[in-house]
Design a protein around this motif. Sequence first.
Motif, PDB file in Angstrom:
ATOM      1  N   ILE A  60       0.834  -1.218   0.000  1.00 45.53           N
ATOM      2  CA  ILE A  60       0.000   0.000   0.000  1.00 45.53           C
ATOM      3  C   ILE A  60       0.862   1.260   0.000  1.00 45.53           C
ATOM      4  N   PHE A  61       2.130   1.110   0.406  1.00 47.56           N
ATOM      5  CA  PHE A  61       3.033   2.266   0.375  1.00 47.56           C
ATOM      6  C   PHE A  61       4.021   2.168  -0.788  1.00 47.56           C
ATOM      7  N   ASN A  62       3.828   1.145  -1.635  1.00 47.68           N
ATOM      8  CA  ASN A  62       4.735   0.936  -2.749  1.00 47.68           C
ATOM      9  C   ASN A  62       6.180   0.868  -2.252  1.00 47.68           C
ATOM     10  N   TYR A  63       6.385   0.111  -1.202  1.00 47.84           N
ATOM     11  CA  TYR A  63       7.654   0.076  -0.483  1.00 47.84           C
ATOM     12  C   TYR A  63       8.120  -1.368  -0.394  1.00 47.84           C
ATOM     13  N   ILE A  64       9.414  -1.592  -0.568  1.00 49.33           N
ATOM     14  CA  ILE A  64       9.979  -2.915  -0.291  1.00 49.33           C
ATOM     15  C   ILE A  64      11.072  -2.707   0.744  1.00 49.33           C
ATOM     16  N   ALA A  65      10.866  -3.284   1.909  1.00 46.73           N
ATOM     17  CA  ALA A  65      11.778  -3.034   3.032  1.00 46.73           C
ATOM     18  C   ALA A  65      13.215  -3.361   2.643  1.00 46.73           C
ATOM     19  N   GLY A  66      14.100  -2.407   2.897  1.00 44.09           N
ATOM     20  CA  GLY A  66      15.530  -2.640   2.718  1.00 44.09           C
ATOM     21  C   GLY A  66      16.023  -2.569   1.296  1.00 44.09           C
ATOM     22  N   LYS A  67      15.136  -2.240   0.355  1.00 45.59           N
ATOM     23  CA  LYS A  67      15.565  -2.248  -1.039  1.00 45.59           C
ATOM     24  C   LYS A  67      16.367  -0.997  -1.383  1.00 45.59           C
ATOM     25  N   ASP A  68      15.907   0.135  -0.894  1.00 47.79           N
ATOM     26  CA  ASP A  68      16.541   1.385  -1.276  1.00 47.79           C
ATOM     27  C   ASP A  68      16.815   2.242  -0.034  1.00 47.79           C
ATOM     28  N   PRO A  69      18.085   2.456   0.297  1.00 48.64           N
ATOM     29  CA  PRO A  69      18.405   3.212   1.517  1.00 48.64           C
ATOM     30  C   PRO A  69      17.872   4.647   1.483  1.00 48.64           C
ATOM     31  N   ARG A  70      17.579   5.171   0.285  1.00 48.34           N
ATOM     32  CA  ARG A  70      17.129   6.570   0.206  1.00 48.34           C
ATOM     33  C   ARG A  70      15.635   6.734   0.450  1.00 48.34           C
ATOM     34  N   GLU A  71      14.903   5.626   0.324  1.00 54.37           N
ATOM     35  CA  GLU A  71      13.452   5.712   0.540  1.00 54.37           C
ATOM     36  C   GLU A  71      13.149   5.876   2.018  1.00 54.37           C
ATOM     37  N   GLU A  72      12.184   6.735   2.333  1.00 51.62           N
ATOM     38  CA  GLU A  72      11.841   6.925   3.736  1.00 51.62           C
ATOM     39  C   GLU A  72      10.972   5.785   4.254  1.00 51.62           C
ATOM     40  N   LEU A  73      11.076   5.530   5.554  1.00 53.08           N
ATOM     41  CA  LEU A  73      10.222   4.526   6.183  1.00 53.08           C
ATOM     42  C   LEU A  73       8.756   4.947   6.024  1.00 53.08           C
ATOM     43  N   PRO A  74       7.869   4.004   5.742  1.00 52.58           N
ATOM     44  CA  PRO A  74       6.461   4.376   5.572  1.00 52.58           C
ATOM     45  C   PRO A  74       5.882   5.138   6.773  1.00 52.58           C
ATOM     46  N   LEU A  75       6.372   4.816   7.970  1.00 57.10           N
ATOM     47  CA  LEU A  75       5.799   5.494   9.136  1.00 57.10           C
ATOM     48  C   LEU A  75       6.511   6.804   9.465  1.00 57.10           C
ATOM     49  N   ALA A  76       7.519   7.163   8.676  1.00 54.38           N
ATOM     50  CA  ALA A  76       8.233   8.403   8.952  1.00 54.38           C
ATOM     51  C   ALA A  76       7.806   9.511   7.992  1.00 54.38           C
ATOM     52  N   THR A  77       6.889   9.202   7.122  1.00 51.74           N
ATOM     53  CA  THR A  77       6.497  10.189   6.127  1.00 51.74           C
ATOM     54  C   THR A  77       5.013  10.035   5.805  1.00 51.74           C
ATOM     55  N   PHE A  78       4.482  10.905   4.976  1.00 50.98           N
ATOM     56  CA  PHE A  78       3.083  10.792   4.560  1.00 50.98           C
ATOM     57  C   PHE A  78       2.890  11.657   3.331  1.00 50.98           C
ATOM     58  N   LYS A  79       1.741  11.453   2.685  1.00 51.68           N
ATOM     59  CA  LYS A  79       1.370  12.341   1.589  1.00 51.68           C
ATOM     60  C   LYS A  79       0.054  12.998   1.967  1.00 51.68           C
ATOM     61  N   GLU A  80      -0.154  14.173   1.433  1.00 51.79           N
ATOM     62  CA  GLU A  80      -1.374  14.910   1.784  1.00 51.79           C
ATOM     63  C   GLU A  80      -2.630  14.112   1.402  1.00 51.79           C
ATOM     64  N   ASN A  81      -2.614  13.608   0.175  1.00 53.66           N
ATOM     65  CA  ASN A  81      -3.767  12.839  -0.289  1.00 53.66           C
ATOM     66  C   ASN A  81      -3.338  11.407  -0.576  1.00 53.66           C
ATOM     67  N   GLU A  82      -3.818  10.483   0.211  1.00 53.94           N
ATOM     68  CA  GLU A  82      -3.461   9.085  -0.008  1.00 53.94           C
ATOM     69  C   GLU A  82      -4.400   8.189   0.783  1.00 53.94           C
ATOM     70  N   LEU A  83      -4.369   6.904   0.430  1.00 56.19           N
ATOM     71  CA  LEU A  83      -4.972   5.845   1.237  1.00 56.19           C
ATOM     72  C   LEU A  83      -6.458   6.005   1.502  1.00 56.19           C
ATOM     73  N   SER A  84      -7.184   6.751   0.669  1.00 51.91           N
ATOM     74  CA  SER A  84      -8.571   7.018   1.043  1.00 51.91           C
ATOM     75  C   SER A  84      -9.433   5.763   1.241  1.00 51.91           C
ATOM     76  N   PRO A  85      -9.231   4.689   0.449  1.00 51.96           N
ATOM     77  CA  PRO A  85     -10.104   3.540   0.716  1.00 51.96           C
ATOM     78  C   PRO A  85      -9.805   2.874   2.062  1.00 51.96           C
ATOM     79  N   LEU A  86      -8.582   3.055   2.572  1.00 50.65           N
ATOM     80  CA  LEU A  86      -8.201   2.383   3.809  1.00 50.65           C
ATOM     81  C   LEU A  86      -8.248   3.315   5.008  1.00 50.65           C
ATOM     82  N   GLY A  87      -8.030   4.562   4.746  1.00 48.60           N
ATOM     83  CA  GLY A  87      -7.943   5.508   5.845  1.00 48.60           C
ATOM     84  C   GLY A  87      -9.280   6.157   6.102  1.00 48.60           C
ATOM     85  N   GLU A  88      -9.300   7.477   6.077  1.00 42.84           N
ATOM     86  CA  GLU A  88     -10.515   8.212   6.409  1.00 42.84           C
ATOM     87  C   GLU A  88     -11.565   7.996   5.316  1.00 42.84           C
ATOM     88  N   GLY A  89     -12.764   7.699   5.702  1.00 45.33           N
ATOM     89  CA  GLY A  89     -13.809   7.515   4.709  1.00 45.33           C
ATOM     90  C   GLY A  89     -15.032   8.342   5.070  1.00 45.33           C
TER      91      GLY A  89
END
Lengths: 140, 374
Positions: B345-374
């Motif tokens: 859901i975060f388009n993330y693969i753990a440990g693949k890219d050292p430059r990518e931020e941890l999913p829980l350390a960042t966010f986007k303004e608009n995202e995850l609507s089906p899973l988050g706020e409805g």
Amino acid sequence: MSDFEPKIVGFFCNWCTATAADLAGTTRMQYPPNIRPIRVMCSGTVDPVYVIRALLNGADAVIVGGCRPGDCHYVSGNMKARRRMAILKTIMKSLGLAEDRVWLRWISAAEGPKFAKIAREMTEEIRKKGPSEMAGAWEA
Amino acid sequence: MSEAPVTIVEGNSAESMRKFLRALLERKVVSGVFAPCNLQHGVGVVYALVSDVQGISRVNPFAPVMPVNAAGVISEMTRLAPSGEKLAVLLRPCESRALVELVKLKQAHMENLLIIGSDCLGALKLSSLPDKALDTDRIAAFMKESRADAVRDGLRAACAICEHFVPHTGDINVGLFGVDPEKQLLLIPTSEAGAAALAAAGVGSPGEVPPARQKEIEDRRAKRKEARKAYFAKANEEAGGFAKLLKFFSKCIGCHNCRDACPICYCKECFFDSPVFEFEPHKYVDWAKRKGALRLPDDTILFHLTRLNHMVSSCVSCGACAEACPNGIELAKIFPRVADDVQAIFNYIAGKDPREELPLATFKENELSPLGEG
């Protein structure tokens, strides 16, 4: 089923949803009393452990209420809450648990009517679903 | 980085690897080598930091066992600060991925480490090892079987379904695919530091990656994708839904070994060991009264679900949790499966890219609507 009253635990941000709940009350809006509100300082402080614990110890559903995007008192706590809840709901879905019993809603301090509406909606929705199988398992 | 030449070392892969590591120490490219080593007393291998050139003879680089996830050990060594001296560390892909996550979590430093990431043929369960040393012949036999996906007994479930058997990061990639590891070893530089270390060590001769390598990797990955899907489907039958989940964890004794063995679970004081979980006696009685009875120790499912919530966005599916369970609960049926779903859901693969931020350390303004706020 008709005598089933859903027990819902609500984690409400002090700066928005908790105030909206007060507003709904002081303006004498009618809504079902099924939500047990717990005031927290920010939706971002709600660790999933509290949500899961509520679900495993008697709650039929849990609602987390936070500020609208951009309105967080602590800048971005609600955005972090959204990621946390998305993770929790994805985990529950993966494991075949009822992720639709966990709600996240943005309700600002001025939105008393929205709070009352969501309280009605959620109570009805969970009443339809019936008691949660996670709620009373002694062996969990 | 620019295309640096690949080094090909002729001869048995383990011997070639030792030759390379020995050269790194002798020529003072590094001051120590962190690698799996044969025990003098006992069977199997343990990790060791070897500083003495003679000690390199103990290194057993491709032994098919993984006593712990090395990332946890590197974290212990480099949590406070980067290593003062250059160290070579030999890691499996799941170990270097866990290390990348630990660096992001500020629990390890990779500066001054020369990361030598090996192609991985998987590991056997420690409990399946017979009381005989892991000698060259047995390792060679395992490597052959594993490459043909024909290991019959003892392969860890997490390894059998692993898609990340070639390292994503590091300075040098040790190639086992595409060559006969009995005859040749590939050392592929994947960073400037790696290329410099290879040049300084001066072993082997420059060559090219054999074309068969890419094909073998792709075929293996395709097969593994299928195996992973099938394994998860089976797991879902066994542990899908609340009742089956209870059954799945029915043998859990609450020892928390899975957490202690997990490279990602780094917290000095786990939430579950904190005062939050110290209750007055009457609480237990209240809970028992409410439910009619109370399983003790309590919070079995709460523990596993919470652990998932706290670490699964960084889970590298290494299977250390499953290996650590004293009752053989097949945790590889839960953690890798949930990790795939959550990281997707975060388009993330753990440990693949050292430059990518941890999913829980960042966010986007608009995202995850089906899973988050409805």
